[in-house]
Design a protein around this motif. Structure first.
Motif, PDB file in Angstrom:
ATOM      1  N   ILE A 103       0.858  -1.193   0.000  1.00 11.88           N
ATOM      2  CA  ILE A 103       0.000   0.000   0.000  1.00 11.88           C
ATOM      3  C   ILE A 103       0.895   1.244   0.000  1.00 11.88           C
ATOM      4  O   ILE A 103       0.655   2.193  -0.752  1.00 11.88           O
ATOM      5  CB  ILE A 103      -0.942   0.018   1.223  1.00 11.88           C
ATOM      6  N   ALA A 104       1.931   1.218   0.838  1.00 18.44           N
ATOM      7  CA  ALA A 104       2.878   2.339   0.894  1.00 18.44           C
ATOM      8  C   ALA A 104       3.537   2.568  -0.462  1.00 18.44           C
ATOM      9  O   ALA A 104       3.645   3.706  -0.932  1.00 18.44           O
ATOM     10  CB  ALA A 104       3.929   2.080   1.971  1.00 18.44           C
ATOM     11  N   ASP A 105       3.980   1.483  -1.106  1.00 15.17           N
ATOM     12  CA  ASP A 105       4.602   1.595  -2.434  1.00 15.17           C
ATOM     13  C   ASP A 105       3.645   2.240  -3.439  1.00 15.17           C
ATOM     14  O   ASP A 105       4.049   3.088  -4.240  1.00 15.17           O
ATOM     15  CB  ASP A 105       5.027   0.221  -2.949  1.00 15.17           C
ATOM     16  N   ALA A 106       2.374   1.824  -3.400  1.00 12.42           N
ATOM     17  CA  ALA A 106       1.377   2.368  -4.326  1.00 12.42           C
ATOM     18  C   ALA A 106       1.183   3.870  -4.087  1.00 12.42           C
ATOM     19  O   ALA A 106       1.157   4.665  -5.036  1.00 12.42           O
ATOM     20  CB  ALA A 106       0.051   1.626  -4.163  1.00 12.42           C
ATOM     21  N   LEU A 107       1.072   4.258  -2.827  1.00  7.99           N
ATOM     22  CA  LEU A 107       0.881   5.672  -2.490  1.00  7.99           C
ATOM     23  C   LEU A 107       2.094   6.509  -2.894  1.00  7.99           C
ATOM     24  O   LEU A 107       1.957   7.615  -3.414  1.00  7.99           O
ATOM     25  CB  LEU A 107       0.617   5.820  -0.991  1.00  7.99           C
ATOM     26  N   ILE A 108       3.286   5.971  -2.664  1.00  2.69           N
ATOM     27  CA  ILE A 108       4.513   6.698  -3.031  1.00  2.69           C
ATOM     28  C   ILE A 108       4.603   6.867  -4.546  1.00  2.69           C
ATOM     29  O   ILE A 108       4.955   7.943  -5.047  1.00  2.69           O
ATOM     30  CB  ILE A 108       5.755   5.971  -2.474  1.00  2.69           C
ATOM     31  N   GLN A 109       4.266   5.810  -5.276  1.00  2.05           N
ATOM     32  CA  GLN A 109       4.289   5.887  -6.745  1.00  2.05           C
ATOM     33  C   GLN A 109       3.322   6.959  -7.253  1.00  2.05           C
ATOM     34  O   GLN A 109       3.653   7.736  -8.152  1.00  2.05           O
ATOM     35  CB  GLN A 109       3.908   4.522  -7.332  1.00  2.05           C
ATOM     36  N   ILE A 110       2.142   7.012  -6.653  1.00  2.00           N
ATOM     37  CA  ILE A 110       1.154   8.025  -7.043  1.00  2.00           C
ATOM     38  C   ILE A 110       1.669   9.422  -6.682  1.00  2.00           C
ATOM     39  O   ILE A 110       1.581  10.353  -7.489  1.00  2.00           O
ATOM     40  CB  ILE A 110      -0.208   7.744  -6.372  1.00  2.00           C
ATOM     41  N   ALA A 111       2.217   9.567  -5.481  1.00  2.00           N
ATOM     42  CA  ALA A 111       2.743  10.864  -5.036  1.00  2.00           C
ATOM     43  C   ALA A 111       3.850  11.359  -5.966  1.00  2.00           C
ATOM     44  O   ALA A 111       3.906  12.544  -6.316  1.00  2.00           O
ATOM     45  CB  ALA A 111       3.263  10.758  -3.602  1.00  2.00           C
ATOM     46  N   GLN A 112       4.720  10.450  -6.379  1.00  2.00           N
ATOM     47  CA  GLN A 112       5.827  10.817  -7.270  1.00  2.00           C
ATOM     48  C   GLN A 112       5.314  11.275  -8.634  1.00  2.00           C
ATOM     49  O   GLN A 112       5.827  12.223  -9.221  1.00  2.00           O
ATOM     50  CB  GLN A 112       6.798   9.642  -7.414  1.00  2.00           C
ATOM     51  N   LYS A 113       4.276  10.596  -9.124  1.00  2.00           N
ATOM     52  CA  LYS A 113       3.716  10.989 -10.424  1.00  2.00           C
ATOM     53  C   LYS A 113       3.056  12.359 -10.331  1.00  2.00           C
ATOM     54  O   LYS A 113       3.190  13.188 -11.234  1.00  2.00           O
ATOM     55  CB  LYS A 113       2.721   9.938 -10.909  1.00  2.00           C
ATOM     56  N   ILE A 114       2.344  12.603  -9.224  1.00  2.00           N
ATOM     57  CA  ILE A 114       1.688  13.899  -9.037  1.00  2.00           C
ATOM     58  C   ILE A 114       2.729  15.016  -8.995  1.00  2.00           C
ATOM     59  O   ILE A 114       2.588  16.040  -9.670  1.00  2.00           O
ATOM     60  CB  ILE A 114       0.840  13.902  -7.743  1.00  2.00           C
ATOM     61  N   THR A 115       3.785  14.818  -8.204  1.00  2.00           N
ATOM     62  CA  THR A 115       4.780  15.883  -8.022  1.00  2.00           C
ATOM     63  C   THR A 115       5.713  16.038  -9.224  1.00  2.00           C
ATOM     64  O   THR A 115       6.371  17.062  -9.358  1.00  2.00           O
ATOM     65  CB  THR A 115       5.622  15.637  -6.749  1.00  2.00           C
ATOM     66  N   SER A 116       5.755  15.049 -10.102  1.00  2.00           N
ATOM     67  CA  SER A 116       6.602  15.179 -11.297  1.00  2.00           C
ATOM     68  C   SER A 116       5.841  15.777 -12.478  1.00  2.00           C
ATOM     69  O   SER A 116       6.357  15.848 -13.582  1.00  2.00           O
ATOM     70  CB  SER A 116       7.178  13.812 -11.692  1.00  2.00           C
ATOM     71  N   GLY A 117       4.597  16.206 -12.223  1.00  2.00           N
ATOM     72  CA  GLY A 117       3.823  16.882 -13.258  1.00  2.00           C
ATOM     73  C   GLY A 117       2.986  15.968 -14.119  1.00  2.00           C
ATOM     74  O   GLY A 117       2.386  16.398 -15.113  1.00  2.00           O
ATOM     75  N   TYR A 118       2.914  14.690 -13.765  1.00  2.00           N
ATOM     76  CA  TYR A 118       2.084  13.726 -14.485  1.00  2.00           C
ATOM     77  C   TYR A 118       0.620  14.164 -14.422  1.00  2.00           C
ATOM     78  O   TYR A 118       0.122  14.555 -13.369  1.00  2.00           O
ATOM     79  CB  TYR A 118       2.264  12.353 -13.820  1.00  2.00           C
ATOM     80  N   THR A 119      -0.059  14.161 -15.553  1.00  2.00           N
ATOM     81  CA  THR A 119      -1.478  14.536 -15.575  1.00  2.00           C
ATOM     82  C   THR A 119      -2.269  13.441 -14.872  1.00  2.00           C
ATOM     83  O   THR A 119      -2.430  12.334 -15.381  1.00  2.00           O
ATOM     84  CB  THR A 119      -1.991  14.712 -17.020  1.00  2.00           C
ATOM     85  N   THR A 120      -2.731  13.764 -13.687  1.00  2.00           N
ATOM     86  CA  THR A 120      -3.339  12.760 -12.816  1.00  2.00           C
ATOM     87  C   THR A 120      -4.854  12.813 -12.868  1.00  2.00           C
ATOM     88  O   THR A 120      -5.443  13.891 -12.763  1.00  2.00           O
ATOM     89  CB  THR A 120      -2.876  12.984 -11.356  1.00  2.00           C
ATOM     90  N   ASN A 121      -5.462  11.662 -13.047  1.00  2.00           N
ATOM     91  CA  ASN A 121      -6.912  11.558 -12.899  1.00  2.00           C
ATOM     92  C   ASN A 121      -7.202  11.333 -11.422  1.00  2.00           C
ATOM     93  O   ASN A 121      -7.069  10.219 -10.919  1.00  2.00           O
ATOM     94  CB  ASN A 121      -7.463  10.401 -13.744  1.00  2.00           C
ATOM     95  N   TYR A 122      -7.555  12.409 -10.755  1.00  2.00           N
ATOM     96  CA  TYR A 122      -7.838  12.311  -9.321  1.00  2.00           C
ATOM     97  C   TYR A 122      -9.153  11.577  -9.093  1.00  2.00           C
ATOM     98  O   TYR A 122      -9.973  11.448  -9.987  1.00  2.00           O
ATOM     99  CB  TYR A 122      -7.863  13.707  -8.693  1.00  2.00           C
ATOM    100  N   GLY A 123      -9.338  11.076  -7.864  1.00  2.00           N
ATOM    101  CA  GLY A 123     -10.584  10.378  -7.556  1.00  2.00           C
ATOM    102  C   GLY A 123     -10.343   9.129  -6.731  1.00  2.00           C
ATOM    103  O   GLY A 123      -9.362   9.026  -5.996  1.00  2.00           O
TER     104      GLY A 123
END
Length: 289
Positions: free
Chosen positions: A188-208
């Protein structure tokens, strides 16, 4: 990446701290260090640290006790996330919030997807759903991660309970008519970190809302059997106890458990390339539990 983690002494919180230390500018707080039910303190902490991402791993998770402690469960599971969401929004931070399979009734035949109707059957599920709704209402950049059957080397969980009981008893009755996906907190931690990294690197994120749990799906009886097989193989216990499958009716609890906690995890795989938790792999180190 600046990350604020709440609930740092919980199972997922500890896993997040272990994995992010030295890799991010990190502020990890326990309930004693930051009471998320105090809006003024939440606001002050967020404004002082100015995180890019807040990961809310704080929760009231005592499912049965919640039936009596309704107000406390609501404060931690609903009001706290609302205050975090408002604080995150005020500084344009993303909020990653952990939720649960208990938001569903558990009576669907198939796996639950993110669009299925919620219908919690107890106080815990109802307060977690209220938290989801608050996060979605007050913070645009939000990810709600629903998970199930969480276990980790630390904390109170099914794996540790089975290992303790396996040393004390020759036979055990384990519920065999509730199904779900055991989920390792480290995954779960790995998944959250991967998402956080994509958000902060400017990846266009589909929030929800996203679902993330373990595969393959099993019932508690099957999960226990695999735990004991691993424990015997790794010489953590001398022999596997006699396991007897019982029904939910045979083991009454104050709060109703979902019969079906199976989550469909295709959306998170499609959007972020995150595959389901391999819970069997996490049992390869069962001596650590």
């Amino acid at each position: 990446m600046k990350v604020l983690i709440t609930g740092a002494n919980g199972q997922v919180g500890q896993a997040l701290v272990n994995k992010l230390q030295g890799k991010a500018e990190l502020l990890a707080v326990t309930r004693e260090q930051l009471d998320i039910t105090n809006e003024a303190k939440v606001k002050a902490q967020v404004l002082a640290f100015l995180p890019d991402v807040i990961i809310n791993a704080a929760a009231y998770t005592a499912v049965d006790k919640a039936e009596q402690e309704q107000e406390l469960a609501h404060q931690i599971n609903a009001a706290g996330p609302e205050f975090l969401a408002k604080a995150a929004e005020s500084i344009n931070a993303a909020l990653l919030h952990i939720s649960t399979d208990y938001v569903f009734a558990g009576d669907k035949q198939d796996n639950y997807n993110e669009l299925d109707t919620t219908n919690p059957q107890g106080v815990y599920g109802a307060t977690k759903l209220a938290g989801e709704l608050a996060v979605a209402a007050y913070c645009q950049k939000h990810i709600i991660l629903r998970t199930a059957w969480v276990f980790y080397e630390n904390g109170t969980n099914f794996v540790k309970t089975m290992l303790r009981l396996g040393k004390e008893r020759d036979s055990l009755g384990i519920v065999g008519d509730q199904f779900g996906g055991p989920t390792y907190a480290g995954d779960i931690a790995d998944a959250l970190i991967q998402i956080a990294q994509k958000i902060t690197s400017g990846y266009t994120t589909n929030y929800g809302i996203y679902h993330f749990s373990g595969m393959p799906h099993v019932n508690w009886f099957e999960f226990a059997s695999v735990i004991f097989d691993a424990a015997v193989k790794q010489q953590v216990i001398d022999k596997k106890p006699q396991l007897n499958a019982i029904t939910t009716a045979d083991f009454p609890t104050p709060a109703k458990r979902p019969a079906n906690s199976k989550l469909n995890c295709e959306k998170i795989q499609r959007e972020f390339g995150i595959t389901p938790s391999n819970w069997q792999l996490a049992l390869d180190r069962i001596e650590d539990y």
